[in-house]
Design a protein around this motif. Sequence first.
Motif, mmCIF file in Angstrom:
data_model
loop_
_atom_site.group_PDB
_atom_site.id
_atom_site.type_symbol
_atom_site.label_atom_id
_atom_site.label_comp_id
_atom_site.label_asym_id
_atom_site.label_seq_id
_atom_site.Cartn_x
_atom_site.Cartn_y
_atom_site.Cartn_z
ATOM 1 N N GLU A 153 -7.627 0.946 -2.674
ATOM 2 C CA GLU A 153 -6.348 1.639 -2.758
ATOM 3 C C GLU A 153 -5.935 1.825 -4.220
ATOM 4 O O GLU A 153 -5.417 2.886 -4.610
ATOM 5 N N LEU A 198 2.533 1.655 -3.370
ATOM 6 C CA LEU A 198 1.521 2.017 -4.356
ATOM 7 C C LEU A 198 1.272 3.523 -4.346
ATOM 8 O O LEU A 198 1.273 4.172 -5.398
ATOM 9 N N HIS A 199 1.067 4.095 -3.147
ATOM 10 C CA HIS A 199 0.708 5.504 -3.061
ATOM 11 C C HIS A 199 1.919 6.439 -3.161
ATOM 12 O O HIS A 199 1.827 7.515 -3.760
ATOM 13 N N ASP A 200 3.047 6.043 -2.567
ATOM 14 C CA ASP A 200 4.199 6.945 -2.498
ATOM 15 C C ASP A 200 5.061 6.932 -3.756
ATOM 16 O O ASP A 200 5.756 7.912 -4.039
ATOM 17 N N ALA A 232 1.711 5.561 -7.680
ATOM 18 C CA ALA A 232 0.675 6.552 -7.969
ATOM 19 C C ALA A 232 1.243 7.946 -8.131
ATOM 20 O O ALA A 232 0.598 8.816 -8.737
ATOM 21 N N GLN A 233 2.438 8.169 -7.617
ATOM 22 C CA GLN A 233 3.041 9.494 -7.649
ATOM 23 C C GLN A 233 3.943 9.685 -8.857
ATOM 24 O O GLN A 233 4.242 10.822 -9.232
ATOM 25 N N HIS A 291 -5.641 9.592 -8.371
ATOM 26 C CA HIS A 291 -4.546 10.525 -8.100
ATOM 27 C C HIS A 291 -3.655 10.678 -9.327
ATOM 28 O O HIS A 291 -3.245 11.803 -9.668
ATOM 29 N N ALA A 292 -3.349 9.579 -9.994
ATOM 30 C CA ALA A 292 -2.462 9.610 -11.156
ATOM 31 C C ALA A 292 -3.021 10.475 -12.278
ATOM 32 O O ALA A 292 -2.272 11.111 -13.020
ATOM 33 N N ALA A 324 -5.400 5.301 -6.191
ATOM 34 C CA ALA A 324 -4.139 5.573 -6.871
ATOM 35 C C ALA A 324 -4.381 5.997 -8.316
ATOM 36 O O ALA A 324 -3.712 6.900 -8.832
ATOM 37 N N LEU A 345 -2.229 -0.742 -12.788
ATOM 38 C CA LEU A 345 -2.053 -0.728 -11.334
ATOM 39 C C LEU A 345 -2.424 -2.073 -10.709
ATOM 40 O O LEU A 345 -1.740 -2.543 -9.791
ATOM 41 N N THR A 350 0.826 -1.207 0.000
ATOM 42 C CA THR A 350 0.000 0.000 0.000
ATOM 43 C C THR A 350 0.861 1.258 0.000
ATOM 44 O O THR A 350 0.597 2.213 -0.747
#
Length: 226
Positions: A186, A51-53, A56-57, A193-194, A190, A154, A48
């Motif tokens: 999640e 994935l986000h840090d 997705a970033q 956000h992307a 993501a 993803l 997780t």
Amino acid sequence: MQAAALLNLLQFASPALPIGAYSYSQGLEGALEAGLVTDAASAGAWITRQLHDVVAQWDAPVCWRLMHAFSRRDADAVAAWSERYLASRDTAEFRAESLQMGYSLSRLVAELGIADPDMAGMLPPETETTLPVAYACAVAALDIPPQEALLAMLFAWAENQVLVCVKSVPLGQVAGQRMLLSLRDEIAAAARHAQQVADDDMGNWAPALSLLSMRHETQYSRLYRS
């Protein structure tokens, strides 16, 4: 989605696609060796967070921009984001991973003849084609909607991470599927956000992950190439 686009997406997001994704852990094996991942809870937390840090970033927003660039036949944008992504691979393993899978996927696209000459001509040289670039080209060539293609990318990343955990933590098959199911919200977050993150807010700053990757290069016992 039209049936043809859905079937194309299922094919190009499948673990059976012959590009070697199963042979990479993207730093997870290094985390296992370091004792940072030891059970289902820590594995879920690791996936997780990455994935986000990271994904997705950086990876997903770059892929999102590349898919639209190929659809617009914008060769300059393809070249710019391709160069930025390759430059962001900050360890030998991460660079080799994306280039090997990008090469394999670009060769598959060429051999299947799914991209027209103009689109194929926007790809970098085979030795410099990363995975997001080759994937974006295939998505645009097959008229797969970018939003669904991003979700599939993803999900495929998360599925591969879970499979590493099933083999190496180890987790049972049911526990692995339970973890994958728990990641759906999640993954959706993501993807959103992307699509929304501004260029200047993108980045893959994850120094601990980079250090784990560098240590993995000389790790004595390993199953994966990253």
